[in-house]
Design an enzyme around this catalytic site. Sequence first.
Site, PDB file in Angstrom:
ATOM      1  N   LYS A  54       0.837  -1.204   0.000  1.00  0.00           N
ATOM      2  CA  LYS A  54       0.000   0.000   0.000  1.00  0.00           C
ATOM      3  C   LYS A  54       0.874   1.257   0.000  1.00  0.00           C
ATOM      4  O   LYS A  54       0.596   2.218  -0.728  1.00  0.00           O
ATOM      5  CB  LYS A  54      -0.937  -0.001   1.214  1.00  0.00           C
ATOM      6  N   GLN A  98      -4.495  -1.172   9.652  1.00  0.00           N
ATOM      7  CA  GLN A  98      -4.427  -2.509   9.053  1.00  0.00           C
ATOM      8  C   GLN A  98      -5.008  -3.545  10.011  1.00  0.00           C
ATOM      9  O   GLN A  98      -4.632  -3.600  11.180  1.00  0.00           O
ATOM     10  CB  GLN A  98      -2.957  -2.839   8.725  1.00  0.00           C
ATOM     11  N   ASP A 124     -11.207   3.068   4.131  1.00  0.00           N
ATOM     12  CA  ASP A 124     -11.532   1.637   4.086  1.00  0.00           C
ATOM     13  C   ASP A 124     -13.040   1.413   4.019  1.00  0.00           C
ATOM     14  O   ASP A 124     -13.494   0.291   3.791  1.00  0.00           O
ATOM     15  CB  ASP A 124     -10.970   0.929   5.334  1.00  0.00           C
TER      16      ASP A 124
END
Length: 308
Positions: A54, A98, A124
Amino acid sequence: MSARILDGAAVARQIRAELGPAVAAFAARAGRPPGLGIVLVGDNPASEIYVRNKLKAAGEAGLRADLSRLPATAPVADLLEIVERLNRSEAHDGILVQSPLPQAMGSDAERRVFDLIRPDKDVDGFHPVNVGRLVQNRATLVAGTPSGIIELLERSNITIAGARVVIIGRSDIVGKPTALLLLHRHATVTMCHSRTKNLPRVAAEADILVVAMGRPAFVTKAFVKPGATVIDVGVNRLTDRADVERILAAGSKGRQDFEERGSVLVGDVHPEVAEVAGALTPVPGGVGPLTIAMLLKNTLRAAQERAG
Ligand code: NAP
């Protein structure tokens, strides 16, 4: 018949290339690039790889991406403090924590952390406000994997409106948002899970079958209508030779990878499905790269909306 392989990596490259000029335009106007704050807790090897990918993709797209790290033993309060700092930061438009978080943080840690992220920085798409907006089909930040699946279907000219879709897996991050996105595009959607009866028979009614279970090669030819499109979201790392030999054909790329590295990634869909499906996503190189591309797209969008 051999299925058309839907090259997610190529579509992801296309999306990232399209982002380039828009990122540059934002940076010229705002005097700073769109910013993404990533938080990694602990040292889960898979998470390390995801986060590295990422950061690299964000850098290549011209975004600013910063990583904050905490040890696996850190109390959840430390993580909440980092999220609050990123919530206040003028330089960060997107925040990504994460998952999974270490178990030591407690069973409700993910929910507490995701709920604290400002909805307009929630790249997200996990915050309940953004999930609610998705349910109501209002413009919002949507989770990367589900929106990546839509991009892949649309850019591969697979008709969604009117299609019979079956999704195996009802998670908050994949199954449910994918169902909503497809429903809003006028598919007829059936959700399946571990209590579904006659699963192969239900799945075999699908024109588009989306599989997000986390069960290596679970979906065989018996689940697939000839000519159907099969989207394999599963990512499973195999280390056991017997499993590898059961699933992957001798001489295949996957078998070679296993011989070289001692492990190999497979999806939830058995490779034999390529003999009956009309189109199929590979693992790796299918849905995975799109998830990252959509994260970058969400970060740009969050930046543009925050800048008005
Ligand atoms: P999850 O939260 O564990 O959910 C799995 C779902 O599969 C659950 O709804 C479960 O049913 C269902 N299921 C499990 N075994 C089943 C069975 N035997 N029959 C029918 N349904 C069954 O998983 P997730 O987070 O959605 O992830 C799914 C997979 O996608 C994993 O391999 C994950 O690594 C992968 N993934 C990939 C990406 C990507 O970027 N490519 C992103 C996210 C996830 P119940 O609800 O009844 O338990």
